[in-house]
Design a protein around this motif. Sequence first.
Motif, PDB file in Angstrom:
ATOM      1  N   GLU A   1       0.832  -1.201   0.000  1.00  0.00           N
ATOM      2  CA  GLU A   1       0.000   0.000   0.000  1.00  0.00           C
ATOM      3  C   GLU A   1       0.872   1.259   0.000  1.00  0.00           C
ATOM      4  OE1 GLU A   1      -2.904  -0.007   3.074  1.00  0.00           O
ATOM      5  OE2 GLU A   1      -3.586  -2.045   2.647  1.00  0.00           O
ATOM      6  N   ASP A   2       0.307   2.336  -0.554  1.00  0.00           N
ATOM      7  CA  ASP A   2       1.054   3.586  -0.600  1.00  0.00           C
ATOM      8  C   ASP A   2       1.234   4.120   0.818  1.00  0.00           C
ATOM      9  OD1 ASP A   2       2.363   5.730  -1.825  1.00  0.00           O
ATOM     10  OD2 ASP A   2       0.547   6.951  -1.780  1.00  0.00           O
ATOM     11  N   TYR A   3       2.475   4.448   1.157  1.00  0.00           N
ATOM     12  CA  TYR A   3       2.773   4.933   2.506  1.00  0.00           C
ATOM     13  C   TYR A   3       3.977   5.856   2.414  1.00  0.00           C
ATOM     14  CZ  TYR A   3       2.756   4.743   7.614  1.00  0.00           C
ATOM     15  OH  TYR A   3       2.658   5.074   8.941  1.00  0.00           O
ATOM     16  N   PRO A   4       3.998   6.950   3.183  1.00  0.00           N
ATOM     17  CA  PRO A   4       5.121   7.900   3.084  1.00  0.00           C
ATOM     18  C   PRO A   4       6.447   7.275   3.482  1.00  0.00           C
ATOM     19  CG  PRO A   4       3.721   8.399   4.972  1.00  0.00           C
ATOM     20  CD  PRO A   4       2.990   7.382   4.163  1.00  0.00           C
ATOM     21  N   GLU A   5       7.526   7.915   3.042  1.00  0.00           N
ATOM     22  CA  GLU A   5       8.864   7.397   3.344  1.00  0.00           C
ATOM     23  C   GLU A   5       9.114   7.362   4.849  1.00  0.00           C
ATOM     24  OE1 GLU A   5      13.533   8.728   2.967  1.00  0.00           O
ATOM     25  OE2 GLU A   5      12.071   9.612   1.602  1.00  0.00           O
ATOM     26  N   LYS A   6       8.693   8.405   5.554  1.00  0.00           N
ATOM     27  CA  LYS A   6       8.877   8.477   7.004  1.00  0.00           C
ATOM     28  C   LYS A   6       7.595   8.968   7.655  1.00  0.00           C
ATOM     29  CE  LYS A   6      12.425   8.480   9.069  1.00  0.00           C
ATOM     30  NZ  LYS A   6      13.173   7.476   9.862  1.00  0.00           N
ATOM     31  N   SER A   7       7.292   8.413   8.811  1.00  0.00           N
ATOM     32  CA  SER A   7       6.158   8.915   9.586  1.00  0.00           C
ATOM     33  C   SER A   7       6.399   8.596  11.058  1.00  0.00           C
ATOM     34  CB  SER A   7       4.835   8.309   9.107  1.00  0.00           C
ATOM     35  OG  SER A   7       4.803   6.927   9.389  1.00  0.00           O
TER      36      SER A   7
ATOM     37  N   ALA B   1       1.002  13.003  30.183  1.00  0.00           N
ATOM     38  CA  ALA B   1       1.776  12.402  31.268  1.00  0.00           C
ATOM     39  C   ALA B   1       2.480  11.131  30.814  1.00  0.00           C
ATOM     40  CB  ALA B   1       0.851  12.091  32.445  1.00  0.00           C
ATOM     41  N   LEU B   2       2.041  10.585  29.706  1.00  0.00           N
ATOM     42  CA  LEU B   2       2.638   9.361  29.174  1.00  0.00           C
ATOM     43  C   LEU B   2       2.707   9.471  27.661  1.00  0.00           C
ATOM     44  CD1 LEU B   2       3.634   6.421  29.683  1.00  0.00           C
ATOM     45  CD2 LEU B   2       1.261   5.685  29.386  1.00  0.00           C
ATOM     46  N   GLU B   3       3.864   9.193  27.103  1.00  0.00           N
ATOM     47  CA  GLU B   3       4.029   9.259  25.652  1.00  0.00           C
ATOM     48  C   GLU B   3       4.954   8.139  25.189  1.00  0.00           C
ATOM     49  OE1 GLU B   3       2.819   9.717  22.838  1.00  0.00           O
ATOM     50  OE2 GLU B   3       2.898  11.924  22.645  1.00  0.00           O
ATOM     51  N   LEU B   4       4.705   7.647  23.998  1.00  0.00           N
ATOM     52  CA  LEU B   4       5.597   6.679  23.353  1.00  0.00           C
ATOM     53  C   LEU B   4       5.588   6.982  21.865  1.00  0.00           C
ATOM     54  CD1 LEU B   4       6.040   2.937  24.079  1.00  0.00           C
ATOM     55  CD2 LEU B   4       5.760   3.688  21.713  1.00  0.00           C
ATOM     56  N   VAL B   5       6.779   7.114  21.303  1.00  0.00           N
ATOM     57  CA  VAL B   5       6.923   7.518  19.903  1.00  0.00           C
ATOM     58  C   VAL B   5       7.506   6.368  19.094  1.00  0.00           C
ATOM     59  CG1 VAL B   5       7.992   9.154  18.322  1.00  0.00           C
ATOM     60  CG2 VAL B   5       7.251   9.910  20.597  1.00  0.00           C
ATOM     61  N   VAL B   6       6.863   6.066  17.969  1.00  0.00           N
ATOM     62  CA  VAL B   6       7.325   5.010  17.067  1.00  0.00           C
ATOM     63  C   VAL B   6       7.724   5.645  15.744  1.00  0.00           C
ATOM     64  CG1 VAL B   6       6.725   2.879  15.859  1.00  0.00           C
ATOM     65  CG2 VAL B   6       5.782   3.330  18.135  1.00  0.00           C
ATOM     66  N   SER B   7       8.936   5.370  15.300  1.00  0.00           N
ATOM     67  CA  SER B   7       9.418   5.862  14.014  1.00  0.00           C
ATOM     68  C   SER B   7       9.140   4.817  12.941  1.00  0.00           C
ATOM     69  CB  SER B   7      10.920   6.139  14.089  1.00  0.00           C
ATOM     70  OG  SER B   7      11.431   6.490  12.814  1.00  0.00           O
ATOM     71  N   VAL B   8       8.399   5.205  11.911  1.00  0.00           N
ATOM     72  CA  VAL B   8       8.038   4.280  10.829  1.00  0.00           C
ATOM     73  C   VAL B   8       8.789   4.692   9.561  1.00  0.00           C
ATOM     74  CG1 VAL B   8       6.171   3.249   9.482  1.00  0.00           C
ATOM     75  CG2 VAL B   8       5.738   4.035  11.832  1.00  0.00           C
ATOM     76  N   THR B   9       9.481   3.724   8.968  1.00  0.00           N
ATOM     77  CA  THR B   9      10.224   3.972   7.728  1.00  0.00           C
ATOM     78  C   THR B   9       9.742   3.029   6.641  1.00  0.00           C
ATOM     79  OG1 THR B   9      12.207   4.628   8.958  1.00  0.00           O
ATOM     80  CG2 THR B   9      12.499   4.043   6.641  1.00  0.00           C
ATOM     81  N   ASN B  10       9.366   3.599   5.502  1.00  0.00           N
ATOM     82  CA  ASN B  10       8.965   2.793   4.353  1.00  0.00           C
ATOM     83  C   ASN B  10      10.237   2.344   3.631  1.00  0.00           C
ATOM     84  OD1 ASN B  10       7.988   1.756   1.909  1.00  0.00           O
ATOM     85  ND2 ASN B  10       6.305   3.227   1.834  1.00  0.00           N
ATOM     86  N   ILE B  11      10.523   1.035   3.683  1.00  0.00           N
ATOM     87  CA  ILE B  11      11.764   0.544   3.094  1.00  0.00           C
ATOM     88  C   ILE B  11      11.565  -0.084   1.710  1.00  0.00           C
ATOM     89  CG2 ILE B  11      12.919   0.219   5.303  1.00  0.00           C
ATOM     90  CD1 ILE B  11      12.285  -2.791   5.061  1.00  0.00           C
ATOM     91  N   ASN B  12      10.382   0.134   1.120  1.00  0.00           N
ATOM     92  CA  ASN B  12      10.221  -0.300  -0.267  1.00  0.00           C
ATOM     93  C   ASN B  12      11.253   0.416  -1.122  1.00  0.00           C
ATOM     94  OD1 ASN B  12       7.814  -2.153  -0.754  1.00  0.00           O
ATOM     95  ND2 ASN B  12       6.937  -0.628   0.631  1.00  0.00           N
TER      96      ASN B  12
END
Length: 296
Positions: free
Chosen positions: A126-132, A148-159
């Motif tokens: 599926e179409d997905y940005p290079e980074k999100s 008060a609570l946060e969690l960050v996930v780095s998503v990389t499209n490696i196609n």
Amino acid sequence: MPKHNRRYKDSVFVDLFGEDKNAKSNFLSLYNALHGTNFDTSTELEQLSLEQVMYMAFRNDVAYLIDGKIIALTEHQSTINANMPLRFLQYAARLYECIQNPRDRYLKHLKKIPTPEFYVFYNGEEDYPEKSTLRLSDAFMTLPEKPALELVVSVTNINYNKGSKILHTCKLLKEYTLFVEAIRRHTKLDSENGFKNVIKECIQNDILREYLQRKSREVMNMLIAEYDYDIDIAVQRKEEREIALQEGIAQGEVKGFSEGAYQKAVETAKLMRAHNYPIAEICTMTGLSEAEVKQL
């Protein structure tokens, strides 16, 4: 519905970066690409893993303790799940339980813990940005000014066609991406011999050559197991379609999805027949009738 007994090594991604004899150097090459470092195999490195059934959603995970950090990597070949931050939160909590002495939480002085980092590598169709970036706070019912609570996930499209920078700095990840593209191409052309043809082509083109020469039989088994996961997704989509019909969604909206899901079920059934799955199991997993399966 019967459940597959998936092992931790049911993924080529996990094997390459977490289980293979060269996994340590493979992971370090990826870590260096992510952080701009130059760690070599003399670096102190500890693999972390959770194999309990409730964490099989993370069957494609790799987690290491390195340089005062917990690095958690996950591969996604299906649609990116917006709930990944919550899943990573639950996963990370269990990882901390594994590496900490239970008594440490009661100490009076501050007990330092490894810094967590979460990465998803997407190589779906599926179409997905290079980074999100995915954030846990996006799921909060009410968002305060300072969560008060946060969690960050780095998503990389490696196609490969997305031209992600990390593919130029991590040779192994680039080769893995090309390997996945070859799988898609060959399984569409020849569902029966597709996996064998993939391995042969990649060896000839110097894509994961040493790894595939050494572990071709194991890779075949892992690819079949990974395809089983896709079958599960197809079944879920079938159930969603049935729910949509029951709720009275307009027939015109359902038709396109229904046809796509049916074609996916047919492709899945063909591959399962090629690998000698029982017809009854194929019917259960794909939703096709016995007559439809026998005609394939």
